[in-house]
Write a protein that holds these residues in place. Structure first.
Motif, PDB file in Angstrom:
ATOM      1  N   GLY A   1       4.269   0.898  12.433  1.00 44.16           N
ATOM      2  CA  GLY A   1       3.324   1.869  11.872  1.00 44.16           C
ATOM      3  C   GLY A   1       2.150   1.175  11.209  1.00 44.16           C
ATOM      4  O   GLY A   1       1.104   1.781  10.982  1.00 44.16           O
ATOM      5  N   GLU A   2       2.306  -0.131  10.879  1.00 43.05           N
ATOM      6  CA  GLU A   2       1.195  -0.860  10.273  1.00 43.05           C
ATOM      7  C   GLU A   2       0.248  -1.362  11.361  1.00 43.05           C
ATOM      8  O   GLU A   2       0.643  -1.540  12.517  1.00 43.05           O
ATOM      9  CB  GLU A   2       1.713  -2.060   9.474  1.00 43.05           C
ATOM     10  CG  GLU A   2       2.305  -1.682   8.127  1.00 43.05           C
ATOM     11  CD  GLU A   2       2.479  -2.897   7.230  1.00 43.05           C
ATOM     12  OE1 GLU A   2       1.653  -3.069   6.324  1.00 43.05           O
ATOM     13  OE2 GLU A   2       3.434  -3.661   7.453  1.00 43.05           O
ATOM     14  N   THR A   3      -0.995  -1.609  10.957  1.00 43.04           N
ATOM     15  CA  THR A   3      -1.986  -2.223  11.839  1.00 43.04           C
ATOM     16  C   THR A   3      -2.570  -3.413  11.090  1.00 43.04           C
ATOM     17  O   THR A   3      -2.337  -3.567   9.882  1.00 43.04           O
ATOM     18  CB  THR A   3      -3.128  -1.242  12.150  1.00 43.04           C
ATOM     19  OG1 THR A   3      -3.770  -0.924  10.896  1.00 43.04           O
ATOM     20  CG2 THR A   3      -2.632   0.033  12.805  1.00 43.04           C
TER      21      THR A   3
ATOM     22  N   ALA B   1      12.689   0.134  15.756  1.00 44.87           N
ATOM     23  CA  ALA B   1      11.924  -0.834  16.547  1.00 44.87           C
ATOM     24  C   ALA B   1      12.455  -0.907  17.979  1.00 44.87           C
ATOM     25  O   ALA B   1      11.688  -0.996  18.938  1.00 44.87           O
ATOM     26  CB  ALA B   1      11.978  -2.209  15.879  1.00 44.87           C
ATOM     27  N   ARG B   2      13.775  -0.839  18.137  1.00 44.64           N
ATOM     28  CA  ARG B   2      14.359  -0.856  19.490  1.00 44.64           C
ATOM     29  C   ARG B   2      13.962   0.402  20.254  1.00 44.64           C
ATOM     30  O   ARG B   2      13.532   0.343  21.399  1.00 44.64           O
ATOM     31  CB  ARG B   2      15.885  -0.905  19.400  1.00 44.64           C
ATOM     32  CG  ARG B   2      16.473  -2.281  19.413  1.00 44.64           C
ATOM     33  CD  ARG B   2      16.664  -2.848  20.833  1.00 44.64           C
ATOM     34  NE  ARG B   2      17.176  -4.212  20.762  1.00 44.64           N
ATOM     35  CZ  ARG B   2      16.445  -5.311  20.872  1.00 44.64           C
ATOM     36  NH1 ARG B   2      15.149  -5.243  21.080  1.00 44.64           N
ATOM     37  NH2 ARG B   2      16.977  -6.494  20.791  1.00 44.64           N
ATOM     38  N   GLU B   3      14.115   1.536  19.576  1.00 47.29           N
ATOM     39  CA  GLU B   3      13.858   2.820  20.235  1.00 47.29           C
ATOM     40  C   GLU B   3      12.405   2.920  20.700  1.00 47.29           C
ATOM     41  O   GLU B   3      12.117   3.412  21.787  1.00 47.29           O
ATOM     42  CB  GLU B   3      14.182   3.942  19.244  1.00 47.29           C
ATOM     43  CG  GLU B   3      14.171   5.331  19.851  1.00 47.29           C
ATOM     44  CD  GLU B   3      14.203   6.382  18.763  1.00 47.29           C
ATOM     45  OE1 GLU B   3      15.048   6.259  17.858  1.00 47.29           O
ATOM     46  OE2 GLU B   3      13.361   7.303  18.818  1.00 47.29           O
ATOM     47  N   LYS B   4      11.491   2.406  19.886  1.00 52.01           N
ATOM     48  CA  LYS B   4      10.071   2.501  20.233  1.00 52.01           C
ATOM     49  C   LYS B   4       9.606   1.338  21.099  1.00 52.01           C
ATOM     50  O   LYS B   4       8.414   1.221  21.383  1.00 52.01           O
ATOM     51  CB  LYS B   4       9.231   2.561  18.952  1.00 52.01           C
ATOM     52  CG  LYS B   4       9.448   3.845  18.162  1.00 52.01           C
ATOM     53  CD  LYS B   4       8.565   3.891  16.933  1.00 52.01           C
ATOM     54  CE  LYS B   4       8.722   5.226  16.224  1.00 52.01           C
ATOM     55  NZ  LYS B   4       8.159   5.210  14.873  1.00 52.01           N
TER      56      LYS B   4
ATOM     57  N   SER C   1       0.869  -1.180   0.000  1.00 47.84           N
ATOM     58  CA  SER C   1       0.000   0.000   0.000  1.00 47.84           C
ATOM     59  C   SER C   1       0.903   1.226   0.000  1.00 47.84           C
ATOM     60  O   SER C   1       2.084   1.135   0.370  1.00 47.84           O
ATOM     61  CB  SER C   1      -0.877   0.013   1.251  1.00 47.84           C
ATOM     62  OG  SER C   1      -0.055   0.166   2.400  1.00 47.84           O
ATOM     63  N   ASP C   2       0.350   2.358  -0.385  1.00 45.89           N
ATOM     64  CA  ASP C   2       1.167   3.577  -0.387  1.00 45.89           C
ATOM     65  C   ASP C   2       1.685   3.867   1.020  1.00 45.89           C
ATOM     66  O   ASP C   2       2.819   4.301   1.206  1.00 45.89           O
ATOM     67  CB  ASP C   2       0.341   4.766  -0.898  1.00 45.89           C
ATOM     68  CG  ASP C   2       0.023   4.613  -2.381  1.00 45.89           C
ATOM     69  OD1 ASP C   2       0.619   3.709  -3.012  1.00 45.89           O
ATOM     70  OD2 ASP C   2      -0.814   5.370  -2.890  1.00 45.89           O
ATOM     71  N   GLY C   3       0.820   3.587   2.023  1.00 47.00           N
ATOM     72  CA  GLY C   3       1.223   3.838   3.409  1.00 47.00           C
ATOM     73  C   GLY C   3       2.419   2.985   3.800  1.00 47.00           C
ATOM     74  O   GLY C   3       3.409   3.486   4.347  1.00 47.00           O
ATOM     75  N   ALA C   4       2.345   1.678   3.497  1.00 45.92           N
ATOM     76  CA  ALA C   4       3.444   0.776   3.879  1.00 45.92           C
ATOM     77  C   ALA C   4       4.713   1.123   3.112  1.00 45.92           C
ATOM     78  O   ALA C   4       5.817   1.112   3.663  1.00 45.92           O
ATOM     79  CB  ALA C   4       3.042  -0.675   3.624  1.00 45.92           C
ATOM     80  N   CYS C   5       4.563   1.452   1.817  1.00 38.21           N
ATOM     81  CA  CYS C   5       5.744   1.844   1.022  1.00 38.21           C
ATOM     82  C   CYS C   5       6.410   3.067   1.648  1.00 38.21           C
ATOM     83  O   CYS C   5       7.642   3.152   1.718  1.00 38.21           O
ATOM     84  CB  CYS C   5       5.343   2.166  -0.423  1.00 38.21           C
ATOM     85  SG  CYS C   5       5.040   0.700  -1.421  1.00 38.21           S
ATOM     86  N   GLY C   6       5.578   3.997   2.120  1.00 42.05           N
ATOM     87  CA  GLY C   6       6.119   5.210   2.752  1.00 42.05           C
ATOM     88  C   GLY C   6       6.858   4.863   4.033  1.00 42.05           C
ATOM     89  O   GLY C   6       7.964   5.351   4.277  1.00 42.05           O
TER      90      GLY C   6
END
Ligand code: SF4
Length: 466
Positions: free
Chosen positions: A349-351, A387-390, A309-314
Motif C-alpha cells: 500500500g506504500e509508494t 502479500a502472497r494473495e496480492k 505517517s498516519d497512512g502507514a500506521c493505518g
C-alpha cells in the motif's frame, strides 16, 4: 537424564547496522525452560549450548555431543535460520541416535509439520515451552505415553488435544543464567550506557494487532511479573553477577502503567545503583510515567513506531498515528530519556512518494537513534497472507525460511524496483544521521575506546554498503 537445549547458528546480513554492533543476547527462552525443568526434575543433568553466542562451529557441536551424550534435546527453530536448526537436529541424531529431539520456538510453532518433515525431530512443542518440555522429559523418563498438550509427534495426525493456560509469570523460576557465561553477552553498542549489562523479560503476550507481527509463541494474552518479582530478579542479577544495567526486552514494557510505576517506586526506595532501558509503544507512555521511569534509572526507550505517517500506521494497523509518535518522543526527551525509533518501510500500500513523506516525519519526530527495516513477512502474519494473495511477494517460502534480512525489500512497491528501494533506504539513513543534531548525539554516546571501535566498525560497514 541428560537434557540439552540448543540455540542454533543464525546471523544478520553483514551490512545490517546491528550485525557489527556487538549485539549478542542470552537465549532467555531456553534458560527459562532449563530453570523450569530443573524445578520439576532436579536430578536431570542440564546443558545449554548457545552456538552463536559462543561462536561454536559444527565440529565443536560434534565434540560437545560426544562428551555430553544427551537423552533429550530441544532446539529453537527461527524463521530465517531454518536449515541451520535442521542441521543441528541431524547432527544430534547422528551422534546420539537414541536421543529424543524436539523443535520449539516461533517457526516450529507456526509450521510444525515442516520441521518434522525436513529435520531429524521426534516432536515439536508449540507455544510456551516450559510445561510441555518438562512434562515430555518426565514422561520419557517414566516411559509413559507422550500425550502432551501442544506436542506434535512425528508421524502423528497433528498436535495432541488440549492446551495449557498461559503461564503465571510470578510462578516461573528465574532463567537459569548459571548455565551460560553471562560475560559473553551484551546489547548492541548503542543499546546500553553502563557495563555490566544484561537482559530481562518481565512480560509475555501482546494484545495489539500490528499486521506484520508474529506472536505465535506467546499469543495475545498479556501477562506480566509483579513489580516485586521483577525487583527480586534485578537484585539477584546485581548481587550475583555485578549487573549495573538491565535491558528489558519485553515487547511493550509499559503496557501495564501501574506495574511500571510501582516497579520504579521499588527501585527508588531500595536506592539501587541501576540504569535500565526498555521497548514500548508511543501510546503507552505519558509525562508522569516517563518522569518516574527516569527517576528510577531509565536511560533509553526503544519505540516501535513502525509507520511514520498516519497512512502507514493505518496499513500496519498500529492503532496510533504520527502525532502520537511526535508527542511521546518529545515527552521522553523532556524527561531526559534517550529515544530510539524503529521504522518499517515498503509495507503493501506504500509508494516511494509516501515513504519520502514518512521520512520527513521521521526527521521531525527526531528520536536520538533510528533503525529502518523493510517489511518482513513472517509466515503466521496478516502481512504474509496479504502479500502472497496480492502477488507482492517474490521470495519463495523456502527462501523466506532460510534468510532473515530486513535490510532487503521483499515486497513489491508499485513504481519502484528493488534498486530504487535500496537507494531510498540508504539515503534515509544518511539523511537522518548526517545532520548536526543526530551526529552529535551519536558521537556523545561513545563511552571509551572499546565503544569507539564498535561504533566505528558499525559505521564503516554501513558506509561500505551505502
Ligand atoms: S509489533 Fe509490538 S505492539 Fe504490535 S503486535 Fe507486535 S508486539 Fe504488539
Amino acid at each position: 537424564m541428560r537434557v540439552l537445549l540448543v540455540n542454533p547458528p543464525h546471523s544478520l546480513s553483514a551490512h545490517n547496522p546491528l550485525a557489527s554492533s556487538g549485539l549478542s543476547l542470552p537465549p532467555l527462552g531456553l534458560l527459562y525452560i532449563a530453570a523450569f525443568l530443573r524445578k520439576e526434575m532436579p536430578a536431570a543433568e542440564l546443558k545449554v549450548l548457545d552456538l552463536p553466542g559462543r561462536g561454536l562451529s559444527a565440529a565443536d557441536l560434534e565434540k560437545e555431543l560426544a562428551a555430553f551424550k544427551p537423552d533429550l534435546a530441544g532446539i529453537t527453530v527461527y524463521t530465517g535460520a531454518f536449515t541451520s536448526a535442521m542441521n543441528v537436529s541431524s547432527a544430534i541424531k547422528k551422534a546420539c541416535p537414541e536421543c529424543f529431539v524436539v523443535a520449539g520456538g516461533h517457526h516450529a510453532t507456526a509450521r510444525p509439520g515442516e520441521c518434522l518433515e525436513k529435520g531429524a525431530f521426534d516432536a515439536v512443542v508449540s507455544g510456551e515451552g516450559e510445561r510441555a518440555f518438562s512434562e515430555l522429559a518426565l514422561k520419557l523418563q517414566k516411559r509413559e505415553s507422550l500425550n502432551i498438550p501442544g506436542l506434535t509427534l512425528k508421524n502423528s495426525a497433528g498436535p495432541a488435544a488440549g492446551k495449557y493456560p498461559p503461564l503465571d509469570l510470578d510462578s516461573l523460576p528465574m532463567p537459569a543464567r548459571d548455565l551460560l557465561d553471562l560475560k559473553l553477552y551484551r546489547p548492541a553498542v548503542f543499546g546500553y550506557k553502563r557495563l555490566p549489562v544484561t537482559s530481562m523479560v518481565t512480560s509475555r503476550g501482546c494484545p495489539f494487532s500490528c499486521k506484520f507481527c508474529s506472536k505465535s509463541v506467546f499469543g495475545s494474552d498479556y501477562r506480566a511479573q509483579s513489580p516485586e518479582k521483577t525487583l527480586e530478579e534485578i537484585v539477584h542479577l546485581m548481587e550475583n553477577y555485578g549487573i549495573r544495567e538491565i535491558s528489558f526486552q519485553d515487547d511493550t514494557f509499559t503496557f501495564d502503567r501501574k506495574r511500571v510505576i510501582d516497579l520504579c517506586g521499588l527501585i527508588i526506595s531500595r536506592g539501587l545503583d541501576l540504569t535500565w532501558s526498555c521497548m514500548t509503544r508511543v501510546d503507552l507512555v505519558d509525562e508522569e510515567l516517563l518522569s518516574k521511569m527516569k527517576e528510577s534509572g531509565c536511560v533509553s526507550i526503544a519505540f516501535g513506531i513502525d509507520g511514520a505517517s498516519d497512512g502507514a500506521c493505518g496499513l500496519m494497523n498500529k492503532g496510533f498515528g504520527a502525532e502520537k509518535a511526535r508527542s511521546a518522543v518529545a515527552a521522553a526527551r523532556k524527561a531526559g530519556i534517550e529515544t530510539r525509533g524503529y521504522y518499517v518501510f515498503g509495507y503493501p500500500g506504500e509508494t516511494l512518494a509516501s515513504m519520502e513523506a514518512a521520512l520527513k516525519n521521521i526527521m521531525e519526530i527526531g528520536t536520538d537513534h533510528v533503525f529502518f527495516a523493510f517489511a518482513h513477512p513472517f509466515f503466521d502474519t496478516e502481512l504474509y497472507a496479504e502479500a502472497r494473495e496480492k502477488g507482492l511477494l517474490k521470495a519463495t517460502d523456502e527462501e523466506l525460511r532460510d534468510s532473515y534480512d530486513n535490510t532487503q525489500p521483499l515486497i513489491t512497491v508499485p513504481g519502484a524496483g528493488p534498486e530504487e528501494l535500496l537507494k531510498f533506504y540508504r539515503k534515509a539513513y544518511l539523511r537522518y544521521y548526517l545532520r548536526p543534531g543526530p551526529l552529535f548525539t551519536r558521537l556523545a554516546s561513545i563511552r571509551g575506546a572499546g565503544d569507539l571501535a564498535g561504533q566505528f566498525k558499525a559505521f564503516r560497514s554501513f558506509l561500505k554498503w551505502c
